[in-house]
Design a protein around this motif. Structure first.
Motif, PDB file in Angstrom:
ATOM      1  N   GLU A  40      -4.576   8.620   5.013  1.00 51.05           N
ATOM      2  CA  GLU A  40      -5.463   8.366   6.152  1.00 51.05           C
ATOM      3  C   GLU A  40      -6.731   7.691   5.675  1.00 51.05           C
ATOM      4  OE1 GLU A  40      -7.740  11.495   8.647  1.00 51.05           O
ATOM      5  OE2 GLU A  40      -5.738  11.312   9.546  1.00 51.05           O
ATOM      6  N   PRO A  41      -6.937   6.421   6.062  1.00 49.65           N
ATOM      7  CA  PRO A  41      -6.110   5.585   6.921  1.00 49.65           C
ATOM      8  C   PRO A  41      -4.830   5.152   6.199  1.00 49.65           C
ATOM      9  CG  PRO A  41      -7.899   4.272   6.028  1.00 49.65           C
ATOM     10  CD  PRO A  41      -8.135   5.691   5.586  1.00 49.65           C
ATOM     11  N   ASP A  42      -3.864   4.686   6.974  1.00 53.04           N
ATOM     12  CA  ASP A  42      -2.579   4.294   6.378  1.00 53.04           C
ATOM     13  C   ASP A  42      -2.502   2.811   6.044  1.00 53.04           C
ATOM     14  OD1 ASP A  42      -2.303   3.193   8.903  1.00 53.04           O
ATOM     15  OD2 ASP A  42      -0.376   4.154   9.341  1.00 53.04           O
ATOM     16  N   MET A 109       1.306   3.646   2.301  1.00 52.52           N
ATOM     17  CA  MET A 109       0.249   2.879   2.964  1.00 52.52           C
ATOM     18  C   MET A 109       0.325   1.444   2.498  1.00 52.52           C
ATOM     19  SD  MET A 109      -3.477   3.735   1.253  1.00 52.52           S
ATOM     20  CE  MET A 109      -4.283   2.722   2.474  1.00 52.52           C
ATOM     21  N   THR A 110      -0.278   0.553   3.279  1.00 52.88           N
ATOM     22  CA  THR A 110      -0.319  -0.858   2.958  1.00 52.88           C
ATOM     23  C   THR A 110      -1.768  -1.282   2.781  1.00 52.88           C
ATOM     24  OG1 THR A 110       1.661  -1.259   4.292  1.00 52.88           O
ATOM     25  CG2 THR A 110       0.312  -3.177   3.748  1.00 52.88           C
ATOM     26  N   ILE A 111      -2.027  -1.985   1.683  1.00 52.51           N
ATOM     27  CA  ILE A 111      -3.351  -2.541   1.429  1.00 52.51           C
ATOM     28  C   ILE A 111      -3.203  -4.047   1.317  1.00 52.51           C
ATOM     29  CG2 ILE A 111      -5.284  -2.675  -0.200  1.00 52.51           C
ATOM     30  CD1 ILE A 111      -4.693   0.245  -0.939  1.00 52.51           C
ATOM     31  N   VAL A 112      -4.028  -4.777   2.058  1.00 55.39           N
ATOM     32  CA  VAL A 112      -4.045  -6.235   1.980  1.00 55.39           C
ATOM     33  C   VAL A 112      -5.397  -6.640   1.406  1.00 55.39           C
ATOM     34  CG1 VAL A 112      -3.837  -8.411   3.222  1.00 55.39           C
ATOM     35  CG2 VAL A 112      -2.588  -6.395   4.012  1.00 55.39           C
ATOM     36  N   VAL A 113      -5.350  -7.442   0.353  1.00 52.98           N
ATOM     37  CA  VAL A 113      -6.576  -7.960  -0.250  1.00 52.98           C
ATOM     38  C   VAL A 113      -6.664  -9.439   0.085  1.00 52.98           C
ATOM     39  CG1 VAL A 113      -7.858  -8.318  -2.389  1.00 52.98           C
ATOM     40  CG2 VAL A 113      -6.455  -6.261  -2.108  1.00 52.98           C
ATOM     41  N   GLY A 114      -7.765  -9.830   0.710  1.00 52.98           N
ATOM     42  CA  GLY A 114      -7.954 -11.226   1.092  1.00 52.98           C
ATOM     43  C   GLY A 114      -7.537 -11.482   2.520  1.00 52.98           C
ATOM     44  N   GLY A 126      15.100  -4.774  -0.358  1.00 53.48           N
ATOM     45  CA  GLY A 126      15.563  -3.797  -1.350  1.00 53.48           C
ATOM     46  C   GLY A 126      15.621  -2.392  -0.774  1.00 53.48           C
ATOM     47  N   ARG A 127      15.766  -1.450  -1.681  1.00 50.74           N
ATOM     48  CA  ARG A 127      15.928  -0.053  -1.283  1.00 50.74           C
ATOM     49  C   ARG A 127      14.580   0.588  -0.973  1.00 50.74           C
ATOM     50  NH1 ARG A 127      19.312   3.387  -5.107  1.00 50.74           N
ATOM     51  NH2 ARG A 127      19.244   4.693  -3.277  1.00 50.74           N
ATOM     52  N   ILE A 128      14.406   0.986   0.263  1.00 52.02           N
ATOM     53  CA  ILE A 128      13.226   1.711   0.724  1.00 52.02           C
ATOM     54  C   ILE A 128      13.738   2.838   1.612  1.00 52.02           C
ATOM     55  CG2 ILE A 128      11.054   1.601   2.006  1.00 52.02           C
ATOM     56  CD1 ILE A 128      11.000  -1.405   1.521  1.00 52.02           C
ATOM     57  N   PRO A 129      13.297   4.068   1.378  1.00 50.21           N
ATOM     58  CA  PRO A 129      13.733   5.159   2.261  1.00 50.21           C
ATOM     59  C   PRO A 129      13.422   4.822   3.724  1.00 50.21           C
ATOM     60  CG  PRO A 129      12.551   6.038   0.362  1.00 50.21           C
ATOM     61  CD  PRO A 129      12.395   4.538   0.325  1.00 50.21           C
ATOM     62  N   PRO A 130      14.306   5.187   4.648  1.00 47.15           N
ATOM     63  CA  PRO A 130      14.128   4.810   6.055  1.00 47.15           C
ATOM     64  C   PRO A 130      12.761   5.183   6.647  1.00 47.15           C
ATOM     65  CG  PRO A 130      16.306   5.735   5.726  1.00 47.15           C
ATOM     66  CD  PRO A 130      15.564   5.910   4.437  1.00 47.15           C
ATOM     67  N   ALA A 134       9.990   2.439   7.966  1.00 45.80           N
ATOM     68  CA  ALA A 134       9.471   2.458   9.337  1.00 45.80           C
ATOM     69  C   ALA A 134       7.940   2.492   9.333  1.00 45.80           C
ATOM     70  CB  ALA A 134      10.027   3.654  10.096  1.00 45.80           C
ATOM     71  N   ARG A 135       7.361   3.271   8.439  1.00 48.66           N
ATOM     72  CA  ARG A 135       5.895   3.329   8.376  1.00 48.66           C
ATOM     73  C   ARG A 135       5.308   2.018   7.858  1.00 48.66           C
ATOM     74  NH1 ARG A 135       4.186   9.510   6.715  1.00 48.66           N
ATOM     75  NH2 ARG A 135       4.801  10.442   8.700  1.00 48.66           N
ATOM     76  N   PHE A 136       5.949   1.408   6.849  1.00 48.30           N
ATOM     77  CA  PHE A 136       5.471   0.099   6.370  1.00 48.30           C
ATOM     78  C   PHE A 136       5.501  -0.913   7.520  1.00 48.30           C
ATOM     79  CE2 PHE A 136       6.617   1.013   1.721  1.00 48.30           C
ATOM     80  CZ  PHE A 136       5.303   1.092   1.318  1.00 48.30           C
ATOM     81  N   GLU A 137       6.601  -0.954   8.276  1.00 49.27           N
ATOM     82  CA  GLU A 137       6.709  -1.897   9.392  1.00 49.27           C
ATOM     83  C   GLU A 137       5.608  -1.657  10.418  1.00 49.27           C
ATOM     84  OE1 GLU A 137      11.531  -2.721   9.237  1.00 49.27           O
ATOM     85  OE2 GLU A 137      10.781  -1.101  10.509  1.00 49.27           O
ATOM     86  N   GLU A 138       5.317  -0.406  10.710  1.00 49.55           N
ATOM     87  CA  GLU A 138       4.246  -0.085  11.670  1.00 49.55           C
ATOM     88  C   GLU A 138       2.891  -0.537  11.133  1.00 49.55           C
ATOM     89  OE1 GLU A 138       2.072   3.808  13.629  1.00 49.55           O
ATOM     90  OE2 GLU A 138       4.083   4.042  12.816  1.00 49.55           O
ATOM     91  N   GLN A 139       2.643  -0.278   9.855  1.00 51.27           N
ATOM     92  CA  GLN A 139       1.374  -0.669   9.243  1.00 51.27           C
ATOM     93  C   GLN A 139       1.215  -2.190   9.253  1.00 51.27           C
ATOM     94  OE1 GLN A 139       1.720   1.230   5.405  1.00 51.27           O
ATOM     95  NE2 GLN A 139       1.862   3.243   6.362  1.00 51.27           N
TER      96      GLN A 139
END
Length: 143
Positions: A40-42, A109-114, A126-130, A134-139
């Motif tokens: 938090e935050p994600d 969580m996802t961090i974007v720099v720039g 690739g292999r990512i747990p479901p 889903a959380r990466f896609e939402e982020q």
């Protein structure tokens, strides 16, 4: 007097960008609202040189980069379980961060720099747990 002012201006110019960097705090939690195992935050958008302090508000968590999901040339990091870690982000791009023990439960969580507007195609390949995917896609949809 003039020499002192001139020296101060030169130092301010040289180190001014460093002084502008920000530090953001991210909590690692067992529960937030109706979600369990969350950062938090994600998601965050940073300027190059900004830092993130990951704070284990609940025990049993860490923060680390997900293998092969950071910008080319960026240094991966891995914090210890239940320990705070502060990371400075200098390389622009998208970073996937996980809590290693709870990755399969979707603690990411996802961090974007720039200013990058869109994650590279490989970010979700690739292999990512479901639950994590889903959380990466939402982020990503919020950035």
């Amino acid at each position: 007097m003039f020499r002192t002012i001139a020296s101060a201006l030169v130092l301010a110019t040289l180190f001014g960008t460093t002084a502008m960097a920000e530090t953001f705090e991210v909590k690692m939690l067992n529960k937030s609202g109706d979600q369990v195992m969350v950062f938090e935050p994600d998601h965050l958008r940073l300027a190059p040189g900004d830092s993130v302090k990951f704070v284990p508000t609940s025990k049993g968590h860490n923060a680390e980069t997900v293998k092969d999901r950071i910008p080319e040339g960026a240094k991966p990091f891995a914090g210890k379980i239940s320990k705070e870690i502060e990371v400075t982000f200098d390389t622009e791009g998208f970073y996937a961060v996980e809590c290693k023990p709870h990755y399969a439960m979707g603690m990411v969580m996802t961090i974007v720099v720039g200013d990058s507007a869109k994650a590279p195609e490989s970010f979700l390949e690739g292999r990512i747990p479901p639950k994590a995917k889903a959380r990466f896609e939402e982020q990503l949809s919020k950035l």
